[in-house]
Write a protein that holds these residues in place. Structure first.
Motif, PDB file in Angstrom:
ATOM      1  N   SER A  25      35.562 -28.258  22.035  1.00 54.91           N
ATOM      2  CA  SER A  25      35.084 -28.040  23.385  1.00 54.91           C
ATOM      3  C   SER A  25      35.345 -26.590  23.770  1.00 54.91           C
ATOM      4  O   SER A  25      36.207 -25.921  23.196  1.00 54.91           O
ATOM      5  CB  SER A  25      35.772 -28.989  24.375  1.00 54.91           C
ATOM      6  N   GLY A  26      34.599 -26.113  24.730  1.00 54.93           N
ATOM      7  CA  GLY A  26      34.778 -24.760  25.222  1.00 54.93           C
ATOM      8  C   GLY A  26      34.107 -23.690  24.393  1.00 54.93           C
ATOM      9  O   GLY A  26      34.324 -22.502  24.654  1.00 54.93           O
ATOM     10  N   ILE A  27      33.309 -24.079  23.401  1.00 53.39           N
ATOM     11  CA  ILE A  27      32.599 -23.130  22.550  1.00 53.39           C
ATOM     12  C   ILE A  27      31.108 -23.303  22.794  1.00 53.39           C
ATOM     13  O   ILE A  27      30.535 -24.337  22.451  1.00 53.39           O
ATOM     14  CB  ILE A  27      32.917 -23.343  21.060  1.00 53.39           C
ATOM     15  N   ASN A  28      30.480 -22.298  23.358  1.00 54.69           N
ATOM     16  CA  ASN A  28      29.073 -22.403  23.739  1.00 54.69           C
ATOM     17  C   ASN A  28      28.108 -21.803  22.724  1.00 54.69           C
ATOM     18  O   ASN A  28      26.910 -22.091  22.772  1.00 54.69           O
ATOM     19  CB  ASN A  28      28.854 -21.750  25.105  1.00 54.69           C
ATOM     20  N   VAL A  29      28.609 -20.971  21.847  1.00 52.51           N
ATOM     21  CA  VAL A  29      27.778 -20.364  20.806  1.00 52.51           C
ATOM     22  C   VAL A  29      28.413 -20.669  19.455  1.00 52.51           C
ATOM     23  O   VAL A  29      29.590 -20.388  19.243  1.00 52.51           O
ATOM     24  CB  VAL A  29      27.649 -18.844  20.996  1.00 52.51           C
ATOM     25  N   VAL A  30      27.640 -21.257  18.550  1.00 51.77           N
ATOM     26  CA  VAL A  30      28.123 -21.608  17.225  1.00 51.77           C
ATOM     27  C   VAL A  30      27.233 -20.959  16.176  1.00 51.77           C
ATOM     28  O   VAL A  30      26.025 -21.191  16.146  1.00 51.77           O
ATOM     29  CB  VAL A  30      28.149 -23.136  17.020  1.00 51.77           C
ATOM     30  N   TYR A  31      27.846 -20.168  15.311  1.00 46.96           N
ATOM     31  CA  TYR A  31      27.128 -19.529  14.217  1.00 46.96           C
ATOM     32  C   TYR A  31      27.334 -20.251  12.890  1.00 46.96           C
ATOM     33  O   TYR A  31      26.457 -20.215  12.023  1.00 46.96           O
ATOM     34  CB  TYR A  31      27.559 -18.070  14.081  1.00 46.96           C
ATOM     35  N   ALA A  32      28.488 -20.885  12.743  1.00 49.60           N
ATOM     36  CA  ALA A  32      28.780 -21.623  11.521  1.00 49.60           C
ATOM     37  C   ALA A  32      29.925 -22.587  11.773  1.00 49.60           C
ATOM     38  O   ALA A  32      30.755 -22.369  12.657  1.00 49.60           O
ATOM     39  CB  ALA A  32      29.136 -20.683  10.371  1.00 49.60           C
ATOM     40  N   MET A  33      29.967 -23.647  10.975  1.00 50.71           N
ATOM     41  CA  MET A  33      31.035 -24.631  11.015  1.00 50.71           C
ATOM     42  C   MET A  33      31.589 -24.768   9.606  1.00 50.71           C
ATOM     43  O   MET A  33      30.819 -24.930   8.658  1.00 50.71           O
ATOM     44  CB  MET A  33      30.510 -25.973  11.523  1.00 50.71           C
ATOM     45  N   ASN A  34      32.893 -24.705   9.482  1.00 52.46           N
ATOM     46  CA  ASN A  34      33.523 -24.641   8.171  1.00 52.46           C
ATOM     47  C   ASN A  34      34.626 -25.680   8.016  1.00 52.46           C
ATOM     48  O   ASN A  34      35.269 -26.084   8.985  1.00 52.46           O
ATOM     49  CB  ASN A  34      34.152 -23.262   7.936  1.00 52.46           C
ATOM     50  N   TRP A  35      34.844 -26.086   6.767  1.00 57.33           N
ATOM     51  CA  TRP A  35      36.030 -26.844   6.384  1.00 57.33           C
ATOM     52  C   TRP A  35      36.807 -26.035   5.358  1.00 57.33           C
ATOM     53  O   TRP A  35      36.242 -25.599   4.352  1.00 57.33           O
ATOM     54  CB  TRP A  35      35.670 -28.206   5.798  1.00 57.33           C
ATOM     55  N   TYR A  36      38.078 -25.830   5.636  1.00 61.74           N
ATOM     56  CA  TYR A  36      39.003 -25.182   4.722  1.00 61.74           C
ATOM     57  C   TYR A  36      40.069 -26.181   4.307  1.00 61.74           C
ATOM     58  O   TYR A  36      40.251 -27.207   4.951  1.00 61.74           O
ATOM     59  CB  TYR A  36      39.696 -23.993   5.391  1.00 61.74           C
ATOM     60  N   ARG A  37      40.800 -25.849   3.255  1.00 58.88           N
ATOM     61  CA  ARG A  37      41.968 -26.642   2.899  1.00 58.88           C
ATOM     62  C   ARG A  37      43.078 -25.735   2.395  1.00 58.88           C
ATOM     63  O   ARG A  37      42.827 -24.654   1.875  1.00 58.88           O
ATOM     64  CB  ARG A  37      41.641 -27.718   1.861  1.00 58.88           C
ATOM     65  N   GLN A  38      44.304 -26.197   2.586  1.00 56.19           N
ATOM     66  CA  GLN A  38      45.493 -25.470   2.178  1.00 56.19           C
ATOM     67  C   GLN A  38      46.449 -26.444   1.506  1.00 56.19           C
ATOM     68  O   GLN A  38      46.967 -27.350   2.158  1.00 56.19           O
ATOM     69  CB  GLN A  38      46.172 -24.821   3.388  1.00 56.19           C
ATOM     70  N   ILE A  50      28.483 -25.141   7.023  1.00 55.23           N
ATOM     71  CA  ILE A  50      27.162 -25.556   7.475  1.00 55.23           C
ATOM     72  C   ILE A  50      26.764 -24.702   8.671  1.00 55.23           C
ATOM     73  O   ILE A  50      27.594 -24.377   9.518  1.00 55.23           O
ATOM     74  CB  ILE A  50      27.111 -27.068   7.805  1.00 55.23           C
ATOM     75  N   THR A  51      25.492 -24.319   8.729  1.00 55.48           N
ATOM     76  CA  THR A  51      24.958 -23.541   9.835  1.00 55.48           C
ATOM     77  C   THR A  51      24.334 -24.473  10.861  1.00 55.48           C
ATOM     78  O   THR A  51      24.062 -25.644  10.579  1.00 55.48           O
ATOM     79  CB  THR A  51      23.895 -22.547   9.349  1.00 55.48           C
ATOM     80  N   PRO A  52      24.092 -23.985  12.081  1.00 58.73           N
ATOM     81  CA  PRO A  52      23.422 -24.832  13.079  1.00 58.73           C
ATOM     82  C   PRO A  52      22.084 -25.386  12.604  1.00 58.73           C
ATOM     83  O   PRO A  52      21.714 -26.494  12.991  1.00 58.73           O
ATOM     84  CB  PRO A  52      23.253 -23.889  14.271  1.00 58.73           C
ATOM     85  N   ALA A  53      21.363 -24.630  11.774  1.00 57.75           N
ATOM     86  CA  ALA A  53      20.081 -25.081  11.256  1.00 57.75           C
ATOM     87  C   ALA A  53      20.218 -26.108  10.138  1.00 57.75           C
ATOM     88  O   ALA A  53      19.228 -26.712   9.741  1.00 57.75           O
ATOM     89  CB  ALA A  53      19.258 -23.896  10.767  1.00 57.75           C
ATOM     90  N   GLY A  54      21.427 -26.289   9.614  1.00 61.35           N
ATOM     91  CA  GLY A  54      21.659 -27.284   8.583  1.00 61.35           C
ATOM     92  C   GLY A  54      21.847 -26.752   7.180  1.00 61.35           C
ATOM     93  O   GLY A  54      22.009 -27.540   6.240  1.00 61.35           O
ATOM     94  N   SER A  69      28.170 -32.206   7.060  1.00 61.96           N
ATOM     95  CA  SER A  69      27.065 -32.485   7.965  1.00 61.96           C
ATOM     96  C   SER A  69      27.460 -32.058   9.370  1.00 61.96           C
ATOM     97  O   SER A  69      28.614 -31.695   9.610  1.00 61.96           O
ATOM     98  CB  SER A  69      26.692 -33.973   7.938  1.00 61.96           C
ATOM     99  N   ARG A  70      26.490 -32.093  10.280  1.00 59.79           N
ATOM    100  CA  ARG A  70      26.803 -31.762  11.671  1.00 59.79           C
ATOM    101  C   ARG A  70      25.903 -32.519  12.629  1.00 59.79           C
ATOM    102  O   ARG A  70      24.773 -32.861  12.296  1.00 59.79           O
ATOM    103  CB  ARG A  70      26.706 -30.254  11.940  1.00 59.79           C
ATOM    104  N   ASP A  71      26.424 -32.786  13.800  1.00 58.87           N
ATOM    105  CA  ASP A  71      25.650 -33.289  14.909  1.00 58.87           C
ATOM    106  C   ASP A  71      24.995 -32.065  15.539  1.00 58.87           C
ATOM    107  O   ASP A  71      25.680 -31.211  16.096  1.00 58.87           O
ATOM    108  CB  ASP A  71      26.559 -34.011  15.904  1.00 58.87           C
TER     109      ASP A  71
END
Length: 113
Positions: A25-38, A50-54, A69-71
């Motif tokens: 929440s609180g994020i109005n502009v999204v350029y990319a969504m990522n999963w990292y692991r440590q 994943i990008t907003p376009a998929g 995936s993304r909503d």
């Protein structure tokens, strides 16, 4: 206030599956969504993007086993993890790249018999 939170981690046997979710929440502009692991004693690793376009990209170590995936309405990413291996054991983090990059607290994934 920006908030990012992962969920869905747990203990699974080798060959099993888990699905991780990420809300924010609180994020109005999204350029990319990522999963990292440590993993303990190892560097942070980018698992999937994943990008907003998929459009998607994966680390070679998880390609063919993990699916991001993304909503598209809310830009909330998920990570479906199949055929899990012990080396997948790590804390998994969701990050949202907007004007800045925002991170969740992480969710533990443990693959063990």
């Amino acid at each position: 206030q920006v908030h990012v939170a992962e969920s869905g981690g747990g203990l699974v046997q080798p060959g099993g599956s888990l699905r991780l979710s990420c809300v924010h929440s609180g994020i109005n502009v999204v350029y990319a969504m990522n999963w990292y692991r440590q993993a303990p004693g190892k560097e942070r690793e980018l698992v999937a993007t994943i990008t907003p376009a998929g459009g998607t990209n994966y680390a070679n170590s998880v390609k063919g086993r993990f699916t991001i995936s993304r909503d598209s309405a809310n830009m909330t990413p998920a990570l479906q993890m199949n055929n899990l291996k012990p080396e997948d054991t790590a804390v998994y983090y969701c990050s949202i790249r907007g004007k800045f990059e925002y991170w969740g607290q992480g969710t533990q994934v443990t693959v063990s018999s």
